[in-house]
Design a protein around this motif. Structure first.
Motif, short mmCIF file in Angstrom:
data_model
loop_
_atom_site.label_atom_id
_atom_site.label_comp_id
_atom_site.label_asym_id
_atom_site.label_seq_id
_atom_site.Cartn_x
_atom_site.Cartn_y
_atom_site.Cartn_z
N GLY A 120 5.63 -1.47 -6.27
CA GLY A 120 4.34 -1.31 -5.60
C GLY A 120 3.15 -1.16 -6.51
N MET A 121 3.31 -1.27 -7.83
CA MET A 121 2.19 -1.11 -8.76
C MET A 121 1.61 -2.49 -9.09
N HIS A 122 0.77 -3.02 -8.19
CA HIS A 122 0.26 -4.38 -8.40
C HIS A 122 -1.12 -4.52 -7.76
N SER A 123 -1.78 -5.63 -8.09
CA SER A 123 -3.11 -5.93 -7.54
C SER A 123 -3.05 -7.18 -6.67
N LEU A 124 -1.91 -7.41 -6.05
CA LEU A 124 -1.75 -8.58 -5.19
C LEU A 124 -2.19 -8.27 -3.77
N GLY A 125 -2.27 -9.30 -2.94
CA GLY A 125 -2.65 -9.16 -1.54
C GLY A 125 -2.92 -10.52 -0.96
N PRO A 126 -3.33 -10.59 0.30
CA PRO A 126 -3.60 -11.89 0.93
C PRO A 126 -4.63 -12.72 0.17
N TRP A 146 1.43 -15.08 2.36
CA TRP A 146 1.47 -13.61 2.28
C TRP A 146 1.68 -13.08 3.69
N GLY A 147 2.79 -12.36 3.90
CA GLY A 147 3.09 -11.82 5.20
C GLY A 147 3.15 -10.31 5.20
N GLU A 148 3.57 -9.73 6.31
CA GLU A 148 3.63 -8.28 6.41
C GLU A 148 4.69 -7.69 5.49
N ALA A 149 5.77 -8.45 5.23
CA ALA A 149 6.87 -7.89 4.44
C ALA A 149 7.20 -8.69 3.20
N SER A 150 6.59 -9.86 3.02
CA SER A 150 6.97 -10.70 1.89
C SER A 150 5.84 -11.62 1.48
N LEU A 151 5.97 -12.16 0.28
CA LEU A 151 5.07 -13.22 -0.18
C LEU A 151 5.93 -14.37 -0.68
N THR A 152 5.35 -15.57 -0.71
CA THR A 152 6.05 -16.74 -1.20
C THR A 152 5.32 -17.30 -2.40
N VAL A 153 6.09 -17.58 -3.46
CA VAL A 153 5.52 -18.15 -4.68
C VAL A 153 6.18 -19.51 -4.92
N GLU A 154 5.36 -20.54 -5.03
CA GLU A 154 5.85 -21.88 -5.37
C GLU A 154 5.94 -21.96 -6.89
N ARG A 155 7.20 -21.93 -7.38
CA ARG A 155 7.40 -21.96 -8.83
C ARG A 155 7.20 -23.37 -9.36
N GLU A 156 6.59 -23.48 -10.52
CA GLU A 156 6.24 -24.78 -11.08
C GLU A 156 7.52 -25.52 -11.50
N GLY A 157 7.86 -26.54 -10.71
CA GLY A 157 9.03 -27.35 -11.01
C GLY A 157 10.33 -26.80 -10.50
N GLY A 166 10.55 -25.03 -7.13
CA GLY A 166 10.55 -24.75 -5.70
C GLY A 166 10.07 -23.35 -5.37
N PRO A 167 10.04 -23.00 -4.07
CA PRO A 167 9.51 -21.71 -3.62
C PRO A 167 10.53 -20.59 -3.69
N VAL A 168 10.02 -19.37 -3.81
CA VAL A 168 10.86 -18.17 -3.73
C VAL A 168 10.13 -17.15 -2.86
N VAL A 169 10.87 -16.52 -1.95
CA VAL A 169 10.32 -15.48 -1.09
C VAL A 169 10.67 -14.13 -1.69
N ILE A 170 9.67 -13.27 -1.86
CA ILE A 170 9.87 -11.97 -2.49
C ILE A 170 9.46 -10.88 -1.50
N ALA A 171 10.34 -9.93 -1.26
CA ALA A 171 10.02 -8.80 -0.40
C ALA A 171 8.93 -7.96 -1.07
N LEU A 172 7.90 -7.59 -0.32
CA LEU A 172 6.82 -6.78 -0.90
C LEU A 172 7.34 -5.47 -1.44
N ALA A 173 8.38 -4.92 -0.81
CA ALA A 173 8.93 -3.65 -1.27
C ALA A 173 9.59 -3.77 -2.64
N ASP A 174 9.92 -5.01 -3.05
CA ASP A 174 10.57 -5.23 -4.35
C ASP A 174 9.59 -5.55 -5.47
N VAL A 175 8.30 -5.70 -5.15
CA VAL A 175 7.33 -6.07 -6.17
C VAL A 175 7.07 -4.87 -7.09
N VAL A 176 7.27 -5.09 -8.38
CA VAL A 176 7.01 -4.04 -9.37
C VAL A 176 5.55 -4.13 -9.83
#
Length: 309
Positions: A19-25, A53-64, A66-76
Motif C-alpha cells: 500500500g505504499m504507492h502513488s498510484l490511482g485511477p 483501474w478497478g476497486e480491487a485491482s489494476l491491469t498493466v500491459e507489459r511491453e511485449g 501481455g497484460p497482468v492483473v494485480i490486486a491492489l492489496a498486493d501493491v508494495v
C-alpha cells in the motif's frame, strides 16, 4: 492474450509492507512501474502501461509480454515513469519526408545522389511545394555543382520553378545560399510527429460529441464534421498516418470541430495499424500548433523551401 492473475498473498513473513504507492485511477494510460507481492510472499516488479483501474485491482500491459492483473492489496510500491524513448526520435528528417509521397496517387521521383527529385500533379488546382521540390536533407553526395545543375534542369523541363526543400538552419541551406538559392519568404513548416495511440487517447477525451462522416478508401480517408464545415484527410504510408488539409470554416472555429476530425482520422489510422502520425504545420500558425501539441504532437524538424535565383 488473457490477463494473468496475481492473487492476494495474505500475511507474509518477508516483512514487506503493501500500500505504499502513488498510484490511482489517474495513471490509466500512463507508463508505470509496480512492485507487488507474489503468492509465496516474494516481491516482483512490473513495467508497462496501466490500462485499467478497478476497486480491487489494476491491469498493466507489459511491453511485449501481455497484460497482468494485480490486486491492489498486493501493491508494495508504484509510480508513473517517463514514456519509453520513441523510435520516432531516431528517424532522420529525410526518412520522415519520404513518407510525404504517399499523399499523391501518382507522382514522379528520381534519386539525385542523396537527394530526391519529386514531381506531383496539382492538388486542388495548384502545385504543392512538398510534391514539387528536391528533397535535400543532407549533402548530395555527387558534388554540389552537379546537384544544383540537375535540379534546375529537372524542374525547368517541367516548366516549374526549381525548388529545394531543406531543413531550416542546416548546412545544406547555408551551402545552397552561396549557389543561388534563397528562401521563398513564406511557408516554413514544422514536421510534427505523435504516437497514434497516445494522441488518440488525448483527442477522444477532448473531442465534442458531434457526428463525423468518414469517406474511406484502401489507403486514405477524409473526415467531415458539422456538415463539412471541418474536414481533413488521412493517408497511410506503411505504419505511418499522414494528416493533411485539416481546415475549419472560420465561422465555426473554436467549437472543437478540428479535434473531432483529427480524432476520427487517427481512429481510422489506428484500425489499420498506424503507429506514428505525421503532419506539417506552418510555423506562423500558432492556433494549429497549439492544438496539435496539446494532443501529443512534437516538432521533429522544420522545413524551408529555397528557390533558384
Amino acid at each position: 492474450m488473457p490477463a494473468a492473475s496475481e492473487p492476494h498473498a495474505g500475511e507474509t513473513t518477508t516483512g514487506v509492507r503493501t500500500g505504499m504507492h502513488s498510484l490511482g485511477p489517474h495513471v490509466v494510460g500512463r507508463r508505470v512501474v509496480v512492485r507487488h507481492l507474489l503468492p509465496d510472499g516474494r516481491a516482483t516488479d512490473v513495467l508497462g502501461t496501466c490500462t485499467a483501474w478497478g476497486e480491487a485491482s489494476l491491469t498493466v500491459e507489459r511491453e511485449g509480454h501481455g497484460p497482468v492483473v494485480i490486486a491492489l492489496a498486493d501493491v508494495v510500491t508504484g509510480k508513473p515513469v517517463p514514456p519509453r524513448a520513441s523510435v520516432r526520435g531516431r528517424v532522420s528528417a529525410r526518412e520522415c519526408e519520404e513518407h510525404v509521397s504517399a499523399l499523391w496517387a501518382s507522382s514522379t521521383t528520381e534519386p539525385l545522389g542523396a537527394w530526391l527529385l519529386r514531381a506531383a500533379p496539382p492538388h486542388r488546382g495548384r502545385l504543392r511545394r512538398r510534391g514539387n521540390s528536391a528533397l535535400a536533407m543532407e549533402e548530395p553526395g555527387i558534388g554540389w555543382a552537379d546537384a544544383v545543375w540537375r535540379v534546375r534542369e529537372f524542374y525547368t523541363a517541367l516548366e516549374q520553378t526549381p525548388l529545394v526543400q531543406v531543413q531550416l538552419g542546416s548546412a545544406v541551406e547555408a551551402t545552397l545560399a552561396g549557389l543561388g538559392f534563397t528562401p521563398m519568404g513564406d511557408g516554413d513548416s514544422h514536421a510534427q510527429l505523435a504516437s497514434v495511440p497516445r494522441a488518440l487517447r488525448s483527442l477522444r477525451g477532448a473531442a465534442p460529441g458531434v457526428p463525423v462522416e468518414l469517406d474511406e478508401a484502401a489507403d486514405r480517408a477524409t473526415a467531415a464534421a458539422a456538415g463539412g464545415t471541418a474536414t481533413g484527410t488521412g493517408v497511410l504510408s506503411g505504419d505511418w498516418l499522414l494528416v493533411e488539409g485539416l481546415v475549419v470554416d472560420p465561422a465555426h472555429r473554436r467549437r472543437g470541430l478540428a479535434t473531432a476530425v483529427l480524432a476520427e482520422l487517427l481512429d481510422w489510422g489506428a484500425s489499420r495499424g498506424a503507429r506514428t502520425a505525421m503532419l506539417h504545420v506552418e510555423t506562423a500558425n500558432d492556433a494549429a500548433r497549439a492544438l496539435y501539441e496539446r494532443h501529443g504532437f512534437v516538432t521533429h524538424h522544420t522545413n524551408r523551401y529555397l528557390v533558384a535565383r
